[in-house]
Design an enzyme around this catalytic site. Sequence first.
Site, PDB file in Angstrom:
ATOM      1  N   GLY A  14      -8.294  44.752 -11.030  1.00 35.47           N
ATOM      2  CA  GLY A  14      -8.883  43.568 -11.659  1.00 35.47           C
ATOM      3  C   GLY A  14     -10.396  43.586 -11.515  1.00 35.47           C
ATOM      4  N   ARG A  17     -13.553  42.175 -14.630  1.00 37.96           N
ATOM      5  CA  ARG A  17     -14.094  40.831 -14.898  1.00 37.96           C
ATOM      6  C   ARG A  17     -14.182  40.082 -13.583  1.00 37.96           C
ATOM      7  NH1 ARG A  17     -10.284  37.904 -19.207  1.00 37.96           N
ATOM      8  NH2 ARG A  17      -9.856  36.872 -17.242  1.00 37.96           N
ATOM      9  N   VAL A  65      -1.198  46.553 -12.903  1.00 41.09           N
ATOM     10  CA  VAL A  65      -0.708  46.579 -11.513  1.00 41.09           C
ATOM     11  C   VAL A  65       0.793  46.291 -11.406  1.00 41.09           C
ATOM     12  CG1 VAL A  65      -2.939  46.011 -10.443  1.00 41.09           C
ATOM     13  CG2 VAL A  65      -1.352  44.149 -11.047  1.00 41.09           C
ATOM     14  N   ASN A  91      -7.177  42.982  -5.877  1.00 35.98           N
ATOM     15  CA  ASN A  91      -7.790  41.727  -6.345  1.00 35.98           C
ATOM     16  C   ASN A  91      -7.157  41.174  -7.612  1.00 35.98           C
ATOM     17  OD1 ASN A  91     -10.345  39.878  -6.842  1.00 35.98           O
ATOM     18  ND2 ASN A  91     -10.105  41.121  -8.694  1.00 35.98           N
ATOM     19  N   SER A 143      -6.433  33.333  -1.767  1.00 31.04           N
ATOM     20  CA  SER A 143      -7.047  32.101  -2.297  1.00 31.04           C
ATOM     21  C   SER A 143      -6.899  31.023  -1.230  1.00 31.04           C
ATOM     22  CB  SER A 143      -6.314  31.669  -3.571  1.00 31.04           C
ATOM     23  OG  SER A 143      -6.803  30.422  -4.029  1.00 31.04           O
ATOM     24  N   TYR A 157       1.665  29.995  -8.257  1.00 33.85           N
ATOM     25  CA  TYR A 157       0.448  30.719  -7.855  1.00 33.85           C
ATOM     26  C   TYR A 157       0.203  30.584  -6.343  1.00 33.85           C
ATOM     27  CZ  TYR A 157      -4.581  31.719  -7.507  1.00 33.85           C
ATOM     28  OH  TYR A 157      -5.807  32.225  -7.144  1.00 33.85           O
ATOM     29  N   ALA A 159       2.341  29.972  -4.085  1.00 32.83           N
ATOM     30  CA  ALA A 159       3.359  30.738  -3.344  1.00 32.83           C
ATOM     31  C   ALA A 159       2.972  32.207  -3.251  1.00 32.83           C
ATOM     32  CB  ALA A 159       4.718  30.582  -4.022  1.00 32.83           C
ATOM     33  N   THR A 160       2.402  32.738  -4.339  1.00 33.24           N
ATOM     34  CA  THR A 160       2.025  34.166  -4.278  1.00 33.24           C
ATOM     35  C   THR A 160       0.832  34.386  -3.348  1.00 33.24           C
ATOM     36  OG1 THR A 160       0.504  34.069  -6.213  1.00 33.24           O
ATOM     37  CG2 THR A 160       2.827  34.616  -6.638  1.00 33.24           C
ATOM     38  N   LYS A 161      -0.111  33.444  -3.360  1.00 39.01           N
ATOM     39  CA  LYS A 161      -1.317  33.643  -2.551  1.00 39.01           C
ATOM     40  C   LYS A 161      -1.016  33.472  -1.055  1.00 39.01           C
ATOM     41  CE  LYS A 161      -3.758  35.030  -5.757  1.00 39.01           C
ATOM     42  NZ  LYS A 161      -4.561  36.249  -5.748  1.00 39.01           N
TER      43      LYS A 161
HETATM   44  P1  NAP Z   1     -10.253  36.665 -14.070  1.00 41.19           P
HETATM   45  O1  NAP Z   1     -11.669  36.311 -14.376  1.00 41.19           O
HETATM   46  O2  NAP Z   1      -9.186  36.160 -14.969  1.00 41.19           O
HETATM   47  O3  NAP Z   1     -10.143  38.272 -13.960  1.00 41.19           O
HETATM   48  C1  NAP Z   1      -8.896  38.817 -13.623  1.00 41.19           C
HETATM   49  C2  NAP Z   1      -8.992  40.329 -13.532  1.00 41.19           C
HETATM   50  O4  NAP Z   1      -7.699  40.852 -13.184  1.00 41.19           O
HETATM   51  C3  NAP Z   1      -9.383  40.984 -14.842  1.00 41.19           C
HETATM   52  O5  NAP Z   1     -10.147  42.147 -14.569  1.00 41.19           O
HETATM   53  C4  NAP Z   1      -8.041  41.377 -15.446  1.00 41.19           C
HETATM   54  O6  NAP Z   1      -8.197  42.440 -16.364  1.00 41.19           O
HETATM   55  C5  NAP Z   1      -7.286  41.783 -14.183  1.00 41.19           C
HETATM   56  N1  NAP Z   1      -5.826  41.732 -14.313  1.00 41.19           N
HETATM   57  C6  NAP Z   1      -5.040  40.662 -14.574  1.00 41.19           C
HETATM   58  N2  NAP Z   1      -3.743  41.042 -14.631  1.00 41.19           N
HETATM   59  C7  NAP Z   1      -3.735  42.385 -14.396  1.00 41.19           C
HETATM   60  C8  NAP Z   1      -2.708  43.357 -14.336  1.00 41.19           C
HETATM   61  N3  NAP Z   1      -1.414  43.057 -14.551  1.00 41.19           N
HETATM   62  N4  NAP Z   1      -3.036  44.633 -14.058  1.00 41.19           N
HETATM   63  C9  NAP Z   1      -4.345  44.984 -13.861  1.00 41.19           C
HETATM   64  N5  NAP Z   1      -5.357  44.109 -13.905  1.00 41.19           N
HETATM   65  C10 NAP Z   1      -5.049  42.822 -14.184  1.00 41.19           C
HETATM   66  O7  NAP Z   1      -9.847  36.197 -12.598  1.00 41.19           O
HETATM   67  P2  NAP Z   1     -10.754  35.842 -11.316  1.00 41.19           P
HETATM   68  O8  NAP Z   1     -11.060  34.407 -11.370  1.00 41.19           O
HETATM   69  O9  NAP Z   1     -11.836  36.826 -11.179  1.00 41.19           O
HETATM   70  O10 NAP Z   1      -9.668  36.067 -10.150  1.00 41.19           O
HETATM   71  C11 NAP Z   1      -9.554  37.322  -9.493  1.00 41.19           C
HETATM   72  C12 NAP Z   1      -8.710  37.157  -8.250  1.00 41.19           C
HETATM   73  O11 NAP Z   1      -9.299  36.162  -7.420  1.00 41.19           O
HETATM   74  C13 NAP Z   1      -7.278  36.699  -8.523  1.00 41.19           C
HETATM   75  O12 NAP Z   1      -6.409  37.330  -7.623  1.00 41.19           O
HETATM   76  C14 NAP Z   1      -7.341  35.197  -8.232  1.00 41.19           C
HETATM   77  O13 NAP Z   1      -6.093  34.686  -7.840  1.00 41.19           O
HETATM   78  C15 NAP Z   1      -8.333  35.183  -7.089  1.00 41.19           C
HETATM   79  N6  NAP Z   1      -9.013  33.900  -6.910  1.00 41.19           N
HETATM   80  C16 NAP Z   1      -9.858  33.408  -7.860  1.00 41.19           C
HETATM   81  C17 NAP Z   1     -10.512  32.209  -7.637  1.00 41.19           C
HETATM   82  C18 NAP Z   1     -11.506  31.662  -8.616  1.00 41.19           C
HETATM   83  O14 NAP Z   1     -11.979  30.528  -8.420  1.00 41.19           O
HETATM   84  N7  NAP Z   1     -11.896  32.381  -9.635  1.00 41.19           N
HETATM   85  C19 NAP Z   1     -10.268  31.482  -6.466  1.00 41.19           C
HETATM   86  C20 NAP Z   1      -9.385  31.997  -5.522  1.00 41.19           C
HETATM   87  C21 NAP Z   1      -8.770  33.218  -5.752  1.00 41.19           C
HETATM   88  P3  NAP Z   1      -7.174  42.681 -17.617  1.00 41.19           P
HETATM   89  O15 NAP Z   1      -6.833  41.330 -18.171  1.00 41.19           O
HETATM   90  O16 NAP Z   1      -7.922  43.570 -18.546  1.00 41.19           O
HETATM   91  O17 NAP Z   1      -5.974  43.366 -17.039  1.00 41.19           O
END
Ligand code: NAP
Length: 258
Positions: A14, A17, A65, A91, A143, A157, A159-161
């Site tokens: 991931g 982005r 993934v 991630n 998270s 969500y 539950a997974t985290k």
């Molecule tokens: P995001 O902007 O939606 O980016 C998600 C990334 O994961 C993208 O690069 C996406 O690329 C990739 N991805 C999604 N499904 C995938 C798959 N099946 N296989 C491979 N890559 C995959 O999300 P984010 O906000 O950066 O979140 C990233 C992580 O941080 C997540 O685990 C999220 O739970 C955690 N998190 C985020 C926040 C927040 O506030 N943003 C807070 C706590 C935790 P593709 O779509 O091209 O596959």
Amino acid sequence: MLTSLRNKSVIVTGGTRGIGKGIAGVFTALGARVCVIGRNEHDGAVAAEALRGSGGIVTFCRGDVTKQPDMEAAVAMVVAAFGGIDILCANAGIFPPVPLEEMNESAWDDVFATNLKGMMFSIKAALPHLKHSTAGRIVLTSSITGPLTGYPGWSHYGATKAGMVGFMRTAALELARFRITINAVLPGNVLTEGVRDLGQEYIDATTASIPLKRLGTVEEIGHAVAFLASEEAGFITGQTLVVDGGQTLPESQQALAG
Ligand code: NAP
């Protein structure tokens, strides 16, 4: 300034982005060689190009993934390109909100497949190579939602985290004999493409609930991950690091007001 990440071989799932791209950017700036993994080829190519802009060594590998063969192929590509793997940042994650009353098997399975099974496939694929590193590191992006807090619409969500943290504690014991550490960052709300998709109302309400009165940046999560992945953090394993601007601290609205 951490110096021990220079020339390390790093995978960020991931990483095309959001937080993953921020993690990749911090590692690149610290002199590591980084492979970002995602499903969207265009996003991946654009991200790798941007990350390379600062002179770093960055590759993109298309991979989902949730598919074990994809992760094995991605790992093989990184090993061929960089000669091994030192650090895995698991991630990739998704957070589509679904109220419990509307929850169905498919919505539940999608989130579990990416956030938990995907994490396990990533670790399983990288493990044989992490064992050969002198300082193998795994850093999970969990998270605050799940391990520490709740939010309507995110029962699956959360539950997974929380599951990632439970997984980590046993994995830390099993991996210690290989001198591999595994830790998790617990971000609060971070301004990413995925969070922007939740809408301005969500962003404004969340900003108001954070003592530091702003969302986090992807680089701030990247710096926490880089520390846990460094040789300097070699005696830390099975632990969580909350990076949330104080969001989990206030006991009441009055406490939030200071
Ligand atoms: P995001 O902007 O939606 O980016 C998600 C990334 O994961 C993208 O690069 C996406 O690329 C990739 N991805 C999604 N499904 C995938 C798959 N099946 N296989 C491979 N890559 C995959 O999300 P984010 O906000 O950066 O979140 C990233 C992580 O941080 C997540 O685990 C999220 O739970 C955690 N998190 C985020 C926040 C927040 O506030 N943003 C807070 C706590 C935790 P593709 O779509 O091209 O596959």
